[in-house]
Motif scaffolding. Structure first.
Motif, PDB file in Angstrom:
ATOM      1  N   LEU A 256     -53.431 -18.986 -19.802  1.00 59.36           N
ATOM      2  CA  LEU A 256     -54.576 -18.779 -20.690  1.00 59.36           C
ATOM      3  C   LEU A 256     -55.345 -20.075 -20.916  1.00 59.36           C
ATOM      4  O   LEU A 256     -56.568 -20.065 -21.060  1.00 59.36           O
ATOM      5  CB  LEU A 256     -54.092 -18.225 -22.038  1.00 59.36           C
ATOM      6  N   PHE A 257     -54.616 -21.196 -20.939  1.00 55.03           N
ATOM      7  CA  PHE A 257     -55.303 -22.484 -21.082  1.00 55.03           C
ATOM      8  C   PHE A 257     -56.236 -22.736 -19.901  1.00 55.03           C
ATOM      9  O   PHE A 257     -57.387 -23.154 -20.073  1.00 55.03           O
ATOM     10  CB  PHE A 257     -54.282 -23.619 -21.198  1.00 55.03           C
ATOM     11  N   PHE A 258     -55.757 -22.467 -18.683  1.00 58.05           N
ATOM     12  CA  PHE A 258     -56.612 -22.656 -17.515  1.00 58.05           C
ATOM     13  C   PHE A 258     -57.791 -21.681 -17.530  1.00 58.05           C
ATOM     14  O   PHE A 258     -58.885 -22.019 -17.076  1.00 58.05           O
ATOM     15  CB  PHE A 258     -55.797 -22.495 -16.228  1.00 58.05           C
ATOM     16  N   VAL A 259     -57.541 -20.473 -18.053  1.00 55.19           N
ATOM     17  CA  VAL A 259     -58.649 -19.528 -18.205  1.00 55.19           C
ATOM     18  C   VAL A 259     -59.702 -20.110 -19.149  1.00 55.19           C
ATOM     19  O   VAL A 259     -60.913 -20.040 -18.888  1.00 55.19           O
ATOM     20  CB  VAL A 259     -58.135 -18.169 -18.733  1.00 55.19           C
ATOM     21  N   SER A 260     -59.245 -20.717 -20.251  1.00 59.49           N
ATOM     22  CA  SER A 260     -60.187 -21.307 -21.207  1.00 59.49           C
ATOM     23  C   SER A 260     -60.951 -22.472 -20.593  1.00 59.49           C
ATOM     24  O   SER A 260     -62.128 -22.685 -20.897  1.00 59.49           O
ATOM     25  CB  SER A 260     -59.447 -21.761 -22.466  1.00 59.49           C
TER      26      SER A 260
END
Length: 647
Positions: A256-260
């Motif tokens: 999710l961090f990489f998505v953000s």
């Protein structure tokens, strides 16, 4: 993610692409960035927590001379060089510092994955590159503390604000250290005694989040507290279980961090910034390559290894994205330079697998252009060849090499060992063992070690590229010299045999045979029968031990599903054209396929004879490569692979 994994592309790039597609800068569905960022921040918390688990205080102290020195120098110099260049080009000093810190990071994920795929994770440059990349994650902790401070402090107050932040960091360290040292171990003992996986998982999450909350309350990053908690738990006997417990949460939240981060990327700006981003990626790769090579060479490590380590570490890293996100939140960098830096790091991560993949050929080509003696250049210490005769040469004096050496010594068989670990060589020579600091893949070293007069050469290290180079030279110049090679599993057995190895010993298969022999002896199978089984397997090149069902985790065991031999059960249906035929009529041998088992009415018959008549419902267990099995599948009238699998 499935497509990226099948194409062997780092999953982090897939998450970034998802973020781009779901961000506000592209057409289509848009996720609320605020909530994604809020959840994604815990990905960094758990990432720092697991990094802390890998680096306890005792380990950091033990590595202080080599890793701390090299790692700190690499991060500090890269940050300084990049920041000064950008500042000289007119960028504000704080923004230049942030981009320098971003460029100093390397992708542990890409490095470890690519090295593992190449079989170089246990090589000297592989171990050094992986360890330094992990250490970079630790050095990112001060940046996590400093960058937010730069955003809230005026220029004249920066020094004071940093001083306060340092005091807070020391206070946080003291709190977590005292709690971790005196409370965590007995607390986890009490929890583990309950034998509840759910309770243990909740405890791990509770400890990591409480530590993160503690540092946040002091005005510092949550990730810093999680790192400290992980470091304290890293000194306990619960480290590995804690790591396996928190890893699924980390991987999901880190995704999710990489998505953000992907949501921050604005594709509309790409036509305007692609040139700057590409130049930035080239600058990143070149600066880190040169700096790492120089630093590692300064540590008195040979030039080829230093250069290959530089190529491994040249890539940008995922943690650089975290620093960029922190800098944007703290408003210490404008959107445009952040977009350029973000895109530059992405470009470097796309190029990195190719750079790492060809590190050995590039290093060989570069250093073969130099006419100086490799022995003189690398400071290698080699024996006098004319004193050696009818001896054994042991290449690599690690665990395997030392065991072999001690057996040879007990039998009074002369041997010499070659190794590139200076400390190991120093300790062994101090103990009176005939070990020399030298690169066994170097032809001049092999000649100096008396390859022409040796009775056996044993390659005990796990550097595939070096082993192939050694075999190529010996096959050409000393073809009669018997060569025994140790390898981790059967993945590269045929490649090593083709290259010139007389015998290849797969470590995992030998361990399997030892387990099987001990099991049979404990079941009172006669010793001569057990010895006969073992000898038969070695003569047949471990055929029985290679007859395996790969399943879905074969890659975790080092198997290449596209090439490795495998077992494939086929159930014969009534409409199969081979019903009523003899097994010999299938002509399996000419296709490189073996029928290992026939299952009929629930009973297994090993090695069915050629006169066996095939009946409806029979299960033939075949052994061969996927390509060979695919060719014969249609002849047997079977469905798609896996549709008739029998447990």
């Amino acid at each position: 993610m499935l497509v990226f994994q099948r194409l062997r592309i780092p999953p982090s790039l897939g998450y970034l692409l998802v973020g781009v597609l779901l961000g506000s800068h592209t057409a289509g569905p848009v996720l609320e960035e605020h909530y994604i960022k809020l959840i994604a921040e815990f990905g960094i918390v758990f990432l720092l927590f697991t990094i802390g688990l890998s680096f306890s205080l005792s380990q950091i102290y033990a590595l202080r001379h080599l890793i701390l020195g090299l790692g700190t120098a690499q991060v500090a110099l890269t940050t300084a060089v990049v920041a000064l260049l950008l500042w000289a080009m007119g960028m504000p000093g704080i923004a230049a510092f942030v981009i320098g810190a971003v460029f100093a990071q390397s992708s542990t994920t890409i490095i470890s994955k690519q090295l593992a795929e190449q079989g170089e994770e246990q090589t000297r440059h592989g171990k050094l590159g992986t360890t330094l990349s992990v250490f970079q994650d630790i050095t990112a902790v001060p940046f996590v503390i400093i960058i937010p401070v730069l955003g809230i402090a005026a220029a004249q107050e920066v020094a004071g604000a940093l001083g306060i932040a340092l005091v807070k960091a020391l206070a946080a360290f003291a709190i977590v250290f005292l709690v971790g040292r005196y409370l965590l171990r007995p607390f986890f003992h009490m929890v583990s005694e309950q034998r509840s996986a759910e309770l243990f998982t909740l405890t791990v999450l509770f400890v990591s989040l409480i530590a993160a909350w503690t540092t946040m309350s002091l005005g510092l990053s949550m990730a810093f507290g999680a790192f400290l908690a992980g470091m304290m738990l890293g000194e306990t006997e619960f480290r590995h279980q804690v790591d396996s417990t928190v890893r699924p949460f980390r991987d999901v939240l880190l995704g999710l961090f990489f998505v953000s981060i992907g949501m921050l990327l604005d594709p509309a700006l790409l036509p305007d910034i692609w040139l700057e981003a590409l130049l930035g990626a080239c600058a990143l790769l070149l600066i880190k390559l040169l700096l790492v090579t120089a630093i590692v060479r300064w540590a008195k490590i040979d030039s080829p290894t230093a250069f290959r380590t530089g190529m491994v570490l040249a890539v940008g890293g995922e943690f650089g994205f975290a620093l960029l996100a922190i800098a944007l939140d703290a408003k210490v960098i404008a959107v445009l330079p952040a977009q350029i830096a973000l895109t530059a790091v992405l470009f470097s991560m796309i190029l990195a697998p190719f750079l790492i993949r060809f590190n050995q050929p590039l290093a060989t080509w570069l250093f073969s252009l130099r006419n100086r003696s490799p022995i003189a250049e690398q400071g290698q210490e080699v024996p006098e060849g004319h004193h050696l005769n009818h001896h054994v040469i042991v290449c690599g004096y690690g665990r395997i090499g030392q065991i072999v050496g001690h057996f040879l010594e007990n039998e009074h068989i002369p041997y010499i060992a070659l190794d590139m670990d200076a400390k190991r060589v120093k300790d062994a020579r101090l103990s009176g063992e005939p070990v020399f600091f030298a690169d066994s893949a170097d032809p001049s070293v092999l000649e100096a070690a008396g390859a022409g007069k040796a009775r056996l050469l044993l390659i005990g290290h796990d550097d595939l590229s070096a082993a192939l180079k050694t075999l190529a030279y010996l096959k050409r110049h000393h073809p009669k010299l018997p060569i025994m090679v140790r390898t981790r599993d059967e993945t590269h057995v045929e490649e090593l045999r083709t290259a010139g190895a007389t015998e290849v010993i797969p470590e995992t298969l030998e361990a399997g045979m030892m387990m099987a022999s001990h099991a049979m002896l404990s079941l009172r199978v006669p010793l001569h029968k057990v010895a006969s089984y073992i000898q038969q397997q070695r003569t047949s090149r471990y055929q029985m031990l290679r007859e395996l069902f790969p399943g879905t985790t074969a890659s975790l065991e080092g198997l290449d599903e596209q090439k490795a031999d495998r077992l494939y059960p086929v159930q014969l249906q009534a409409e199969s054209p081979v019903i009523g035929k003899r097994l010999a009529e299938l002509d399996l041998a000419s296709r490189g396929v073996i029928a290992t088992v026939l299952v009929r009415d629930g009973k297994r018959s090993l090695s069915p004879g050629p006169d066996t008549l095939l009946q409806t419902g029979d299960v033939l267990v075949l052994f061969g490569t996927p390509d060979e099995l695919e060719q014969i599948r249609w002849q047997l009238g079977a469905g798609q692979p896996g549709s008739t699998m029998v447990s």
